[in-house]
Design a protein around this motif. Structure first.
Motif, PDB file in Angstrom:
ATOM      1  N   UNK A  85       0.824  -1.207   0.000  1.00 12.00           N
ATOM      2  CA  UNK A  85       0.000   0.000   0.000  1.00 12.00           C
ATOM      3  C   UNK A  85       0.859   1.257   0.000  1.00 12.00           C
ATOM      4  N   UNK A  86       1.970   1.230   0.740  1.00 12.74           N
ATOM      5  CA  UNK A  86       2.862   2.400   0.780  1.00 12.74           C
ATOM      6  C   UNK A  86       3.494   2.652  -0.583  1.00 12.74           C
ATOM      7  N   UNK A  87       3.879   1.578  -1.278  1.00 15.91           N
ATOM      8  CA  UNK A  87       4.440   1.732  -2.622  1.00 15.91           C
ATOM      9  C   UNK A  87       3.388   2.308  -3.564  1.00 15.91           C
ATOM     10  N   UNK A  88       2.151   1.808  -3.454  1.00 11.31           N
ATOM     11  CA  UNK A  88       1.068   2.336  -4.282  1.00 11.31           C
ATOM     12  C   UNK A  88       0.826   3.818  -3.972  1.00 11.31           C
ATOM     13  N   UNK A  89       0.893   4.188  -2.692  1.00  9.42           N
ATOM     14  CA  UNK A  89       0.707   5.590  -2.320  1.00  9.42           C
ATOM     15  C   UNK A  89       1.793   6.461  -2.945  1.00  9.42           C
ATOM     16  N   UNK A  90       3.026   5.988  -2.904  1.00  7.18           N
ATOM     17  CA  UNK A  90       4.129   6.758  -3.471  1.00  7.18           C
ATOM     18  C   UNK A  90       3.972   6.926  -4.979  1.00  7.18           C
ATOM     19  N   UNK A  91       3.591   5.855  -5.657  1.00 10.39           N
ATOM     20  CA  UNK A  91       3.366   5.940  -7.103  1.00 10.39           C
ATOM     21  C   UNK A  91       2.240   6.917  -7.416  1.00 10.39           C
ATOM     22  N   UNK A  92       1.148   6.836  -6.632  1.00  5.77           N
ATOM     23  CA  UNK A  92       0.031   7.736  -6.849  1.00  5.77           C
ATOM     24  C   UNK A  92       0.394   9.187  -6.598  1.00  5.77           C
ATOM     25  N   UNK A  93       1.174   9.433  -5.541  1.00  2.36           N
ATOM     26  CA  UNK A  93       1.558  10.807  -5.209  1.00  2.36           C
ATOM     27  C   UNK A  93       2.444  11.417  -6.292  1.00  2.36           C
ATOM     28  N   UNK A  94       3.272  10.592  -6.910  1.00  4.45           N
ATOM     29  CA  UNK A  94       4.217  11.110  -7.895  1.00  4.45           C
ATOM     30  C   UNK A  94       3.627  11.207  -9.301  1.00  4.45           C
ATOM     31  N   UNK A  95       2.805  10.264  -9.678  1.00 12.19           N
ATOM     32  CA  UNK A  95       2.415  10.153 -11.087  1.00 12.19           C
ATOM     33  C   UNK A  95       0.923  10.310 -11.351  1.00 12.19           C
ATOM     34  N   UNK A  96       0.084  10.205 -10.336  1.00 15.29           N
ATOM     35  CA  UNK A  96      -1.349  10.269 -10.572  1.00 15.29           C
ATOM     36  C   UNK A  96      -1.768  11.700 -10.896  1.00 15.29           C
ATOM     37  N   UNK A  97      -2.554  11.873 -11.951  1.00 16.16           N
ATOM     38  CA  UNK A  97      -3.052  13.180 -12.353  1.00 16.16           C
ATOM     39  C   UNK A  97      -4.471  13.379 -11.839  1.00 16.16           C
ATOM     40  N   UNK A  98      -4.814  14.610 -11.516  1.00 13.35           N
ATOM     41  CA  UNK A  98      -6.165  14.919 -11.065  1.00 13.35           C
ATOM     42  C   UNK A  98      -7.109  14.972 -12.262  1.00 13.35           C
ATOM     43  N   UNK A  99      -8.289  14.354 -12.124  1.00 14.13           N
ATOM     44  CA  UNK A  99      -9.262  14.332 -13.210  1.00 14.13           C
ATOM     45  C   UNK A  99     -10.477  15.214 -12.935  1.00 14.13           C
ATOM     46  N   UNK A 100     -10.633  15.696 -11.712  1.00 15.82           N
ATOM     47  CA  UNK A 100     -11.758  16.579 -11.414  1.00 15.82           C
ATOM     48  C   UNK A 100     -11.450  17.979 -11.925  1.00 15.82           C
ATOM     49  N   UNK A 101     -12.318  18.564 -12.760  1.00 21.13           N
ATOM     50  CA  UNK A 101     -12.068  19.910 -13.278  1.00 21.13           C
ATOM     51  C   UNK A 101     -11.901  20.922 -12.147  1.00 21.13           C
ATOM     52  N   UNK A 102     -11.016  21.879 -12.350  1.00 19.08           N
ATOM     53  CA  UNK A 102     -10.707  22.857 -11.304  1.00 19.08           C
ATOM     54  C   UNK A 102     -11.933  23.655 -10.878  1.00 19.08           C
ATOM     55  N   UNK A 103     -12.837  23.936 -11.812  1.00 20.01           N
ATOM     56  CA  UNK A 103     -14.020  24.732 -11.474  1.00 20.01           C
ATOM     57  C   UNK A 103     -14.914  24.023 -10.474  1.00 20.01           C
ATOM     58  N   UNK A 104     -14.850  22.700 -10.425  1.00 19.68           N
ATOM     59  CA  UNK A 104     -15.694  21.932  -9.511  1.00 19.68           C
ATOM     60  C   UNK A 104     -14.976  21.573  -8.223  1.00 19.68           C
ATOM     61  N   UNK A 105     -13.686  21.770  -8.161  1.00 19.00           N
ATOM     62  CA  UNK A 105     -12.913  21.445  -6.965  1.00 19.00           C
ATOM     63  C   UNK A 105     -13.023  22.594  -5.972  1.00 19.00           C
ATOM     64  N   UNK A 106     -13.646  22.351  -4.827  1.00 20.67           N
ATOM     65  CA  UNK A 106     -13.903  23.401  -3.853  1.00 20.67           C
ATOM     66  C   UNK A 106     -12.766  23.601  -2.873  1.00 20.67           C
TER      67      UNK A 106
END
Length: 469
Positions: free
Chosen positions: A147-168
């Motif tokens: 899980x820690x390895x997955x967290x590190x991969x997500x923190x480094x490479x995962x892109x946000x898909x929620x549009x900025x206008x909807x992110x509060x």
């Protein structure tokens, strides 16, 4: 007493998933998909270690509850996946979930069963250490490391898909784009970039008001604060599938465990595990090599119906498998029909579960996908928790009616209930399939020479993509 405590731990996990999945879904619609996923993964690092270090039931139950709380964001995973696929790779994208699940069927039992009591099988390494005092820590620590390895991969490479206008929360600045670029980059799809997660998004003012292609249900649902009928039917379909499969799996384990004194197979846990591994192999093969081709050739709805049909046939033949239960008469051959059953049902599940996820993704177009998947995951977890006890009760009642054949009453009732719910969901499948096909036909007929799709006023636009070099 041990079996009772294990049952309570399993039930507690499902209860937490039921209660907190909608909260995680709503949270992902406010702060973004990536933060919600990383928070959940972070909790999945801490909770197993706490579980492995537990020395009393209170600590163990608290750790299990925390694990169920943080894993309630499984719906966010499907939300994220639904936002990075389009019609060209939708089938392959959702089939990856089933592939990951089948891999877990191999790796999970191996880690859990082989790494306990390490001081006994590797005394030179683990004797007189913390792993000797806490014999269940090593497998839980191993899971936490994953899980820690997955967290590190997500923190480094995962892109946000929620549009900025909807992110509060945590707003992200986006580069300005011309109207020409925006119109050229908008598409009539259920996701975003077929080549991978987008690097940035420009908000679309129609994102929250437009519904699925060929339907005005989403806009009406937004104004009425009620989900459209097609989405509710699709969630019912997924709930029925989740509950039926959980009950079918439990009934298989219980029935093949019956002793020979009542004409049972009398299989040991190791033998049952080997049969379930056959299903895991079939599930992996189906989603790696067959599912994408089948949905492209026959369509999602037909693949779902085919999967349900083969599962029903495999289940309804259960009494015939019982005729080969005698080990002295049939020897190894008695395992073949059970292996066949697991193999066929895994193929059916491999056709149905990714399709259900894809249909929920299509039906939630124009709505808050995080909240939709949160409620879907919560409802599915509730059915996974409710169906198996009900099936076990029917199994016990059926044995009282007829000790030899009454055990199969629960199997037939489970299939009947599941089929009734599937019939309720069939109209939504047909509507989503026909609407998707119509959208693709219109897109192909109106595509310009440069390959871009002109703006369609009634279609939903996904977040814009940056220009590629």
């Amino acid at each position: 007493k041990v079996a009772h405590i294990v049952g309570l731990l399993i039930g507690l996990y499902s209860l937490c998933e039921v209660c907190f999945s909608p909260i995680w879904g709503g949270l992902s619609d406010r702060i973004g998909r990536k933060p919600a996923l990383l928070i959940g993964l972070g909790g999945s690092v801490v909770a197993p270690i706490m579980f492995g270090l537990g020395t009393n039931l209170t600590t163990v139950f608290v750790a299990r509850a925390l694990d169920g709380f943080f894993c309630g964001n499984m719906g966010v995973t499907r939300t994220y996946l639904g936002e990075i696929v389009d019609e060209t790779n939708e089938a392959r994208g959702f089939s990856f979930l089933a592939i990951c699940f089948s891999m877990g069927l191999f790796i999970g039992p191996m880690l859990g069963g082989e790494l306990v009591y390490p001081a006994q099988w590797a005394p030179s390494v683990f004797a007189d250490t913390i792993f000797d005092e806490h014999p269940f820590l090593l497998p839980n620590l191993t899971y936490a490391i994953f899980a820690a390895v997955a967290w590190l991969i997500g923190a480094l490479f995962l892109e946000e898909t929620l549009p900025s206008a909807r992110c509060q929360c945590f707003p992200r600045r986006q580069p300005a784009r011309s109207i020409h670029q925006q119109r050229a980059l908008s598409r009539q799809t259920s996701g975003t970039d077929p080549l991978g997660a987008p690097r940035s998004y420009t908000p679309n003012v129609q994102e929250s008001s437009q519904g699925p292609v060929g339907s005005g249900d989403a806009a009406e649902a937004t104004s009425n604060r009620c989900y459209p009928k097609v989405l509710i039917q699709t969630i019912i379909c997924y709930c029925a599938l989740a509950g039926w499969s959980s009950a079918a799996n439990q009934l298989f384990i219980l029935i093949v465990s019956f002793p020979r004194s009542i004409d049972g197979f009398a299989l040991e846990p190791q033998q049952i595990g080997a049969l379930q591994n056959v299903g895991a192999v079939a599930l992996m093969i189906t989603n790696l090599f067959f599912y994408t081709w089948a949905t492209g050739r026959f369509g999602f709805a037909r693949c779902f119906k085919a999967g349900w049909s083969v599962c029903m046939v495999a289940q309804l033949l259960f009494p015939a498998y019982g005729l080969l239960a005698d080990p002295e008469k049939f020897g190894f051959w008695r395992y073949l029909p059970l292996g066949f059953m697991q193999f066929v049902m895994a193929i059916g599940g491999g056709l149905m579960f990714p399709t259900a996820f894809a249909f929920i993704n299509r039906a939630s177009a124009g709505l808050n996908r995080g909240a939709v998947n949160g409620w879907a995951n919560s409802s599915g977890a509730l059915c996974r928790a409710a169906f198996p006890p009900a099936a076990a009760f029917l199994l016990s009642s059926g044995r009282q009616v007829n000790p030899e054949w009454g055990r199969y009453i629960s199997v037939y009732v489970n299939c009947l209930v599941g089929t009734m719910f599937m019939l309720i969901a069939l109209p939504s499948m047909s509507k989503l399939e026909s609407g998707h096909a119509q959208s693709r036909h219109q897109q192909d007929s109106t595509a310009g020479e440069d390959g871009t799709v002109p703006d369609a006023g009634s279609s939903r636009k996904e977040p814009f993509l940056p220009e590629r070099d």
